[in-house]
Design an enzyme around this catalytic site. Structure first.
Site, PDB file in Angstrom:
ATOM      1  N   ARG A  76       0.945  -1.081   0.204  1.00 24.06           N
ATOM      2  CA  ARG A  76       0.110   0.069   0.020  1.00 24.06           C
ATOM      3  C   ARG A  76       0.781   1.251  -0.070  1.00 24.06           C
ATOM      4  O   ARG A  76       1.837   1.281   0.643  1.00 24.06           O
ATOM      5  CB  ARG A  76      -0.807  -0.128   1.139  1.00 24.06           C
ATOM      6  N   HIS A 101      -1.010  -2.583  -4.715  1.00 21.71           N
ATOM      7  CA  HIS A 101      -0.493  -3.592  -5.553  1.00 21.71           C
ATOM      8  C   HIS A 101      -0.432  -3.282  -7.132  1.00 21.71           C
ATOM      9  O   HIS A 101      -0.897  -3.940  -7.896  1.00 21.71           O
ATOM     10  CB  HIS A 101      -1.411  -4.900  -5.398  1.00 21.71           C
ATOM     11  N   HIS A 175       2.433 -13.119  -5.164  1.00 20.86           N
ATOM     12  CA  HIS A 175       1.318 -13.269  -4.148  1.00 20.86           C
ATOM     13  C   HIS A 175       0.625 -14.576  -3.920  1.00 20.86           C
ATOM     14  O   HIS A 175      -0.618 -14.620  -3.770  1.00 20.86           O
ATOM     15  CB  HIS A 175       0.232 -12.198  -4.329  1.00 20.86           C
ATOM     16  N   SER A 176       1.548 -15.701  -3.812  1.00 24.13           N
ATOM     17  CA  SER A 176       0.983 -17.035  -3.643  1.00 24.13           C
ATOM     18  C   SER A 176       0.469 -17.168  -2.156  1.00 24.13           C
ATOM     19  O   SER A 176       1.063 -16.778  -1.221  1.00 24.13           O
ATOM     20  CB  SER A 176       1.852 -18.065  -4.058  1.00 24.13           C
ATOM     21  N   TYR A 177      -0.671 -17.854  -1.924  1.00 25.37           N
ATOM     22  CA  TYR A 177      -1.107 -18.034  -0.791  1.00 25.37           C
ATOM     23  C   TYR A 177      -0.792 -19.767  -0.439  1.00 25.37           C
ATOM     24  O   TYR A 177      -1.395 -20.421  -1.431  1.00 25.37           O
ATOM     25  CB  TYR A 177      -2.634 -18.295  -0.603  1.00 25.37           C
ATOM     26  N   ASP A 248      -0.736  -9.055   8.534  1.00 22.49           N
ATOM     27  CA  ASP A 248      -0.673  -8.270   7.504  1.00 22.49           C
ATOM     28  C   ASP A 248       0.561  -7.397   7.487  1.00 22.49           C
ATOM     29  O   ASP A 248       0.327  -6.091   7.029  1.00 22.49           O
ATOM     30  CB  ASP A 248      -1.976  -7.803   6.698  1.00 22.49           C
ATOM     31  N   GLU A 309       5.268 -12.476   1.117  1.00 25.25           N
ATOM     32  CA  GLU A 309       5.495 -11.335   0.059  1.00 25.25           C
ATOM     33  C   GLU A 309       6.871 -10.790   0.082  1.00 25.25           C
ATOM     34  O   GLU A 309       6.985  -9.769   0.844  1.00 25.25           O
ATOM     35  CB  GLU A 309       4.382 -10.538  -0.002  1.00 25.25           C
TER      36      GLU A 309
END
Length: 345
Positions: A76, A101, A175-177, A248, A309
């Site tokens: 951000r 992003h 940005h893989s989870y 986060d 990330e």
């Protein structure tokens, strides 16, 4: 090592990289998105360990950025603006009053040029993209390459490279989870995580860095010794609550070299090791995810995945003493992150 290519509609291509150990990685040229990573558990059973949509069409919206390359700036940017060399740049406000992003038409929405390659020991995809100045509000034209390489030792390496003709802001990530339980059997509550970090960045109520770097000691943010993610989910610590009862946050790595992160799931025996030359990372535990996404295995839910990330910090545009994200004209941006997958008895 093998590579297969499948043509989808809208000029999309799906690349499947695989090795002889039962590991497989699927990558779209749309958004450079990782749609699937299949890794065996301790018993040799191959299962998917990332979140991906059941239908490829859902990647067009992709509100939670599943598996995508993020740019120009991951994270951000407060008030969707920054100043550089005496000039002010106003960006799209796509996250309340802030810029997130790279905006709604960031790198996660681009169709990248793609070229597959393979040898006896590795298979990969080189993705390239050109962004003209003015297309996204950032200064300078940009020539970007992102290369995914799978090796026969179960290493997935991501190499980022970029050149600009004008000094600009840039920090790229994937940005893989991740969910090491396999095929999304459980949430990541019991994932045990270790992070090489004694400082993390404080957030305000809008998830914007305040400029303060907090000591992890004595908090649920101290991952220098392995701990369960659920400790943060259930914590009354204000920084966990601000993030929706989770994480986060940007963690600043203590060392330049070596393993930066490990994550493991005891039930499956899977372990992931993250190495990177980035100065830090955002760990996001899908705190705002609800049940509205139709994933390959089942509906989404809160805490279903965890993102690591690796990147510089957008907070450096407003605050001093944060890892920089300025790329000078004539310099080349080069960063690397490696995910290695192991099993433990």
């Amino acid at each position: 090592m093998k590579i297969k290519t499948e043509m989808l509609k809208n000029d999309w291509k799906l690349f499947e990289l695989s090795n002889d150990n039962g590991m497989k990685v699927n990558i779209l040229n749309y958004g450079g998105i990782i749609t699937n990573i299949t890794v065996p558990d301790r018993n040799g059973k191959p299962e998917n360990i990332v979140l991906g949509y059941k239908n490829y069409e859902d990647y067009v919206q992709n509100p939670v950025f599943l598996g995508a390359i993020i740019g120009r700036v991951a994270g951000r940017i407060a008030d969707a603006e920054f100043s550089l060399n005496g000039e002010k740049y106003e960006l799209e406000k796509n996250d309340g009053e802030n810029h997130l992003h790279g905006g709604s038409e960031g790198f996660h929405q681009a169709i990248w040029d793609a070229r597959g390659f393979q040898s006896d020991t590795e298979a990969g995809v080189e993705l390239s993209l050109i962004r003209k100045e003015g297309e996204d509000g950032y200064p300078g034209s940009l020539d970007v390459k992102v290369t995914y390489t799978l090796t026969d030792s179960n290493r997935l390496q991501i190499d980022y490279q970029a050149d600009t003709d004008k000094t600009t802001a840039l920090t790229l990530t994937n940005h893989s989870y991740f969910n090491l339980t396999g095929d999304l059997k459980r949430t990541v509550h019991d994932h045990q995580v270790k992070i090489d970090s004694s400082k993390f960045v404080e957030l305000d109520d809008n998830l914007i860095p305040t400029g303060r770097q907090l000591d992890t000691s004595g908090t649920t943010f101290d991952f220098r010794e392995e701990r369960n993610l659920s400790e943060g989910f259930n914590s009354s610590y204000e920084q966990n609550k601000i993030a929706g009862n989770g994480y986060d946050h940007y963690f600043i790595f203590d060392r330049e070299a070596g393993e930066k992160v490990t994550a493991r799931d005891e039930a499956s025996g899977r372990k992931m090791v993250v190495e990177t030359d980035q100065p830090g990372m955002v760990m996001y535990t899908s705190n705002s995810m609800d049940s509205s996404l139709e994933l390959a295995e089942r509906a989404s839910e809160k805490y279903l995945g965890v993102c690591f990330e690796t990147q510089g910090s957008p907070a450096s545009l407003q605050h001093e003493s944060f890892p920089e994200i300025i790329l000078q004209a004539g310099e080349t941006y080069k960063k690397k992150t490696v995910f290695t997958f192991l099993t433990e008895d």
